[in-house]
Design a protein around this motif. Structure first.
Motif, PDB file in Angstrom:
ATOM      1  N   ARG A  62       0.831  -1.204   0.000  1.00 43.81           N
ATOM      2  CA  ARG A  62       0.000   0.000   0.000  1.00 43.81           C
ATOM      3  C   ARG A  62       0.863   1.250   0.000  1.00 43.81           C
ATOM      4  N   ARG A  63       1.957   1.215   0.767  1.00 42.60           N
ATOM      5  CA  ARG A  63       2.885   2.355   0.787  1.00 42.60           C
ATOM      6  C   ARG A  63       3.480   2.593  -0.594  1.00 42.60           C
ATOM      7  N   ILE A  64       3.966   1.536  -1.243  1.00 42.94           N
ATOM      8  CA  ILE A  64       4.612   1.670  -2.551  1.00 42.94           C
ATOM      9  C   ILE A  64       3.633   2.176  -3.605  1.00 42.94           C
ATOM     10  N   LEU A  65       2.400   1.663  -3.546  1.00 46.94           N
ATOM     11  CA  LEU A  65       1.386   2.040  -4.528  1.00 46.94           C
ATOM     12  C   LEU A  65       0.767   3.408  -4.254  1.00 46.94           C
ATOM     13  N   GLY A  66       0.969   3.936  -3.048  1.00 47.28           N
ATOM     14  CA  GLY A  66       0.325   5.184  -2.654  1.00 47.28           C
ATOM     15  C   GLY A  66       0.992   6.427  -3.216  1.00 47.28           C
ATOM     16  N   ASP A  67       0.391   7.565  -2.905  1.00 48.66           N
ATOM     17  CA  ASP A  67       0.874   8.843  -3.432  1.00 48.66           C
ATOM     18  C   ASP A  67       2.211   9.274  -2.844  1.00 48.66           C
ATOM     19  N   SER A  68       2.663   8.614  -1.785  1.00 50.81           N
ATOM     20  CA  SER A  68       3.971   8.930  -1.196  1.00 50.81           C
ATOM     21  C   SER A  68       4.948   7.773  -1.369  1.00 50.81           C
ATOM     22  N   GLY A  69       4.682   6.912  -2.348  1.00 51.26           N
ATOM     23  CA  GLY A  69       5.514   5.737  -2.554  1.00 51.26           C
ATOM     24  C   GLY A  69       6.441   5.854  -3.741  1.00 51.26           C
TER      25      GLY A  69
END
Length: 261
Positions: free
Chosen positions: A185-192
């Motif tokens: 989720r972190r990698i796919l998110g807007d801050s990833g």
């Protein structure tokens, strides 16, 4: 000579970028051990004692692992923004006051014959930022470690002669891979991190007729492959009628020094 550069190392295990003009030799990040950094410089026939300084993008270990060691060994100045300094200072070991310099977000600094502009990115660090480099009408853009490519970033980096651009992961590989969902989720998110496909889509908006080379950078060891990244980005570009040279980067070996001109 105009601008020459090498992606010394790029990937989730360590990152370093070198760029030189007639009067300046700049290192961006030092995310490998001091010994590894010396090896990378020897591979491109650059003496690190001749560096003008080190720019820092953000405080994650794959960008600063050897920073304190290299800076002390060769007595080099380090440039970073205030929040990054606060986040990384304890990890660097002792540095003299005259080695610590401030390079603010969205700032342009002139280093003799090289103009360097910083720009902020969306990533889970204190205040991450990357850079464009200009010299005698030539422009290089370094763009990795960001969750998405905003219109503001596109405007800053558009129309460059060469790009070092993140193609971190294949979304399919990441989704079925071994990482826990919180990391995915972190990698796919807007801050990833930017995926292969999103890399291609962003490039279609920013490259121009003057763009000659694109280096695909910061590939995940677990969720990407060089051939897959190259193919995925190339497919997106070709669908939009763009045919351009794509080059690999590696976490352990540098790209050959490339002269823009």
């Amino acid at each position: 000579m105009t601008l020459r550069f090498s992606v010394l190392a790029s990937g989730s295990t360590g990152n370093a970028f070198y760029i030189e003009s007639n009067e300046q030799k700049i290192l961006v990040d030092a995310g490998l051990s001091g010994k590894q950094m010396d090896y990378l410089f020897s591979e491109v026939n650059v003496d690190p004692s001749t560096l003008s300084g080190i720019l820092v993008t953000h405080e994650h270990s794959d960008h600063i692992k050897g920073l304190g060691i290299i800076a002390r060994k060769y007595n080099l100045p380090i440039y970073a923004n205030e929040k990054t300094w606060k986040a990384m200072e304890k990890s660097l070991g002792k540095l003299s006051v005259d080695q610590k310099f401030h390079f603010g977000m969205e700032e342009v600094k002139t280093f003799k014959d090289m103009e360097i502009e910083s720009f902020g990115v969306s990533h889970d660090a204190a205040e991450p930022m990357f850079y464009t480099f200009r010299h005698e009408g030539k422009k290089i853009a370094l763009v990795t470690d960001l969750g998405y490519v905003s219109e503001r970033i596109k405007k800053t980096v558009e129309d460059a002669d060469a790009y070092i651009f993140e193609a971190n992961h294949d979304v399919g590989m990441l989704r079925v891979g071994r990482y826990p969902w919180s990391v995915k989720r972190r990698i796919l998110g807007d801050s990833g991190h930017v995926s292969n496909e999103d890399c291609g889509l962003a490039l279609t908006d920013i490259i121009s007729n003057r763009t000659k080379r694109i280096y695909l950078a910061h590939l995940s060891l677990d969720n990407n492959m060089k051939d897959l990244a190259r193919m995925s980005v190339k497919n997106v570009l070709q669908e939009r009628g763009i045919d351009i040279e794509l080059h690999d980067t590696d976490p352990k070996s540098p790209t050959a020094l490339y002269e823009v001109g």
